[in-house]
Motif scaffolding. Structure first.
Motif, PDB file in Angstrom:
ATOM      1  N   UNK A 147      57.740  36.843  45.200  1.00 27.31           N
ATOM      2  CA  UNK A 147      58.693  36.462  46.252  1.00 27.31           C
ATOM      3  C   UNK A 147      58.020  36.387  47.617  1.00 27.31           C
ATOM      4  N   UNK A 148      56.804  36.935  47.720  1.00 24.43           N
ATOM      5  CA  UNK A 148      56.045  36.844  48.966  1.00 24.43           C
ATOM      6  C   UNK A 148      55.318  35.506  48.982  1.00 24.43           C
ATOM      7  N   UNK A 149      55.603  34.690  49.980  1.00 22.01           N
ATOM      8  CA  UNK A 149      55.058  33.328  50.020  1.00 22.01           C
ATOM      9  C   UNK A 149      54.006  33.186  51.116  1.00 22.01           C
ATOM     10  N   UNK A 150      52.948  32.441  50.788  1.00 18.72           N
ATOM     11  CA  UNK A 150      51.936  32.050  51.767  1.00 18.72           C
ATOM     12  C   UNK A 150      51.871  30.534  51.762  1.00 18.72           C
ATOM     13  N   UNK A 151      52.292  29.951  52.868  1.00 20.58           N
ATOM     14  CA  UNK A 151      52.346  28.490  52.977  1.00 20.58           C
ATOM     15  C   UNK A 151      53.134  27.893  51.810  1.00 20.58           C
ATOM     16  N   UNK A 152      54.226  28.574  51.455  1.00 20.36           N
ATOM     17  CA  UNK A 152      55.114  28.093  50.406  1.00 20.36           C
ATOM     18  C   UNK A 152      54.686  28.444  49.000  1.00 20.36           C
ATOM     19  N   UNK A 153      53.537  29.069  48.844  1.00 18.86           N
ATOM     20  CA  UNK A 153      53.042  29.423  47.512  1.00 18.86           C
ATOM     21  C   UNK A 153      53.189  30.933  47.277  1.00 18.86           C
ATOM     22  N   UNK A 154      53.554  31.339  46.050  1.00 16.23           N
ATOM     23  CA  UNK A 154      53.773  32.767  45.771  1.00 16.23           C
ATOM     24  C   UNK A 154      52.466  33.555  45.759  1.00 16.23           C
ATOM     25  N   UNK A 155      52.550  34.764  46.274  1.00 14.30           N
ATOM     26  CA  UNK A 155      51.417  35.684  46.226  1.00 14.30           C
ATOM     27  C   UNK A 155      51.237  36.177  44.796  1.00 14.30           C
ATOM     28  N   UNK A 156      49.990  36.405  44.392  1.00 13.83           N
ATOM     29  CA  UNK A 156      49.729  36.986  43.070  1.00 13.83           C
ATOM     30  C   UNK A 156      48.821  38.194  43.218  1.00 13.83           C
ATOM     31  N   UNK A 157      48.888  39.063  42.231  1.00 12.50           N
ATOM     32  CA  UNK A 157      48.062  40.272  42.223  1.00 12.50           C
ATOM     33  C   UNK A 157      47.444  40.451  40.842  1.00 12.50           C
ATOM     34  N   UNK A 158      46.356  41.193  40.814  1.00 12.20           N
ATOM     35  CA  UNK A 158      45.753  41.625  39.555  1.00 12.20           C
ATOM     36  C   UNK A 158      45.913  43.127  39.460  1.00 12.20           C
ATOM     37  N   UNK A 159      46.177  43.617  38.230  1.00  5.53           N
ATOM     38  CA  UNK A 159      46.488  45.031  38.038  1.00  5.53           C
ATOM     39  C   UNK A 159      45.651  45.599  36.902  1.00  5.53           C
ATOM     40  N   UNK A 160      45.088  46.784  37.159  1.00  6.79           N
ATOM     41  CA  UNK A 160      44.396  47.518  36.113  1.00  6.79           C
ATOM     42  C   UNK A 160      45.095  48.843  35.886  1.00  6.79           C
ATOM     43  N   UNK A 161      45.253  49.250  34.620  1.00 10.83           N
ATOM     44  CA  UNK A 161      45.991  50.471  34.277  1.00 10.83           C
ATOM     45  C   UNK A 161      45.107  51.407  33.460  1.00 10.83           C
ATOM     46  N   UNK A 162      45.175  52.694  33.792  1.00  9.78           N
ATOM     47  CA  UNK A 162      44.513  53.716  32.974  1.00  9.78           C
ATOM     48  C   UNK A 162      45.488  54.858  32.733  1.00  9.78           C
ATOM     49  N   UNK A 163      45.283  55.567  31.639  1.00 11.05           N
ATOM     50  CA  UNK A 163      46.120  56.728  31.312  1.00 11.05           C
ATOM     51  C   UNK A 163      45.311  57.979  31.600  1.00 11.05           C
ATOM     52  N   UNK A 164      45.885  58.859  32.418  1.00 16.03           N
ATOM     53  CA  UNK A 164      45.168  60.068  32.802  1.00 16.03           C
ATOM     54  C   UNK A 164      45.093  61.033  31.629  1.00 16.03           C
ATOM     55  N   UNK A 165      43.901  61.582  31.445  1.00 16.75           N
ATOM     56  CA  UNK A 165      43.673  62.598  30.416  1.00 16.75           C
ATOM     57  C   UNK A 165      43.372  63.909  31.114  1.00 16.75           C
ATOM     58  N   UNK A 166      43.900  65.013  30.576  1.00 23.18           N
ATOM     59  CA  UNK A 166      43.758  66.298  31.248  1.00 23.18           C
ATOM     60  C   UNK A 166      42.305  66.744  31.400  1.00 23.18           C
ATOM     61  N   UNK A 167      41.400  66.143  30.624  1.00 23.25           N
ATOM     62  CA  UNK A 167      40.004  66.526  30.719  1.00 23.25           C
ATOM     63  C   UNK A 167      39.235  65.705  31.744  1.00 23.25           C
ATOM     64  N   UNK A 168      39.877  64.685  32.317  1.00 24.46           N
ATOM     65  CA  UNK A 168      39.183  63.848  33.301  1.00 24.46           C
ATOM     66  C   UNK A 168      39.622  64.198  34.717  1.00 24.46           C
ATOM     67  N   UNK A 169      38.811  63.805  35.672  1.00 28.83           N
ATOM     68  CA  UNK A 169      39.140  64.013  37.079  1.00 28.83           C
ATOM     69  C   UNK A 169      39.942  62.826  37.597  1.00 28.83           C
TER      70      UNK A 169
END
Length: 302
Positions: free
Chosen positions: A251-273
């Motif tokens: 819904x965010x437009x730049x010069x009439x074109x929609x903004x896009x994003x890239x997303x990376x997901x990780x699952x936290x493990x209790x043994x990691x920082x």
């Protein structure tokens, strides 16, 4: 040796004192008062002499006088700097500081100092303290909030995540971390200027806040990168959340074109920082970019 009393000014009387002075007997009856009560407190002295000292005290001060001040005087024979409130001859409440001493005949000698200026100073000190506390709060917020987007800054999310991660992982609650990057943000700044770039960052911050829950930690992690910590959220739920983000961000437009994003997901493990979980989300983010942007990828060792 010459008696020092001979040096006392024969014209000096209690009426010369810059404070109220009175004498009461063992029954609390006023025996004598100085002119201060007439000149400064507007009392008719004839209405005071022969009456109990409670006549000039407020209701609250009467209780304090009877339950605390008099028992202390009878035991200690003197008191210093006791705070009371009296009424003057016009019925106005006046804060005072009281000193008193009991002689061998159980007469009590009182001095009354009006404490209006002291109370004013106390109020000013309270106001100054409240102002300092507000400034401290504002400074703390400035140190923890990204000024442009209003989101947590990098330092603050790292600080808060330590507690959240240790608390939730000990109870075996899933925690997902999303790393988000605006696609082609440099081109936005180059083609439309930094003012437009700032608008896009603000708008994205607003979208992230609207999509998130109160307990989610949402931050501007640096530049055009945003980091979100989602408590009680497994990978499947995190992907659903990311897909909702893609739709909202469009819904965010730049010069009439929609903004896009890239997303990376990780699952936290209790043994990691925290840093390790962020690095995994960052790795997934770069994968999303390599695969064409405007998409979400989940970290995988494969």
């Amino acid at each position: 040796m010459k008696n020092n009393l001979t040096n006392i000014d024969p014209c000096f009387t209690l009426d010369n004192l810059p404070c109220g002075a009175l004498v009461t007997d063992a029954e609390h009856v006023i025996l004598n008062v100085n002119a201060y009560f007439a000149n400064e407190l507007y009392w008719d002295i004839n209405l005071l002499i022969g009456h109990k000292v409670e006549i000039i005290l407020t209701k609250a001060s009467k209780v304090f006088y009877q339950s605390y001040l008099m028992p202390m005087l009878l035991h200690e024979k003197n008191c210093e700097e006791i705070q009371l409130s009296i009424v003057n001859g016009n019925g106005k409440r006046i804060p005072i500081t009281v000193n008193a001493k009991v002689d061998a005949n159980k007469k009590i000698y009182w001095s009354f100092f009006t404490a209006s200026n002291r109370n004013k100073l106390y109020d000013e000190l309270i106001q100054a303290r409240e102002k300092l506390e507000l400034q401290t709060k504002e400074l703390k917020e400035l140190a923890s909030i990204d000024e442009l987007t209003g989101l947590l800054n990098r330092r603050e999310i790292k600080s808060r995540s330590t507690f959240v991660l240790s608390q939730l992982t000990s109870d075996q609650h899933p925690i997902s971390i999303l790393m988000i990057d605006i696609d082609f943000f440099k081109s936005i700044n180059d083609n439309y200027g930094h003012t437009e770039g700032d608008r896009v960052l603000k708008e994205l911050g607003r979208v992230l806040m609207n999509c998130g829950r109160k307990r989610d930690l949402i931050s501007r992690y640096g530049g055009e990168e945003f980091l979100i910590l989602l408590p009680d959220t497994d990978l499947e739920q995190a992907v659903i959340f990311a897909n909702r983000l893609h739709n909202s961000v469009s819904t965010i437009l730049i010069d009439g074109k929609p903004l896009t994003i890239s997303v990376g997901i990780s699952l936290f493990d209790e043994e990691m920082s925290f840093e390790e979980a962020v690095n995994e989300a960052d790795t997934a983010l770069y994968k999303a970019k390599d695969l064409g942007r405007n998409r979400t990828e989940v970290f995988s060792l494969a």
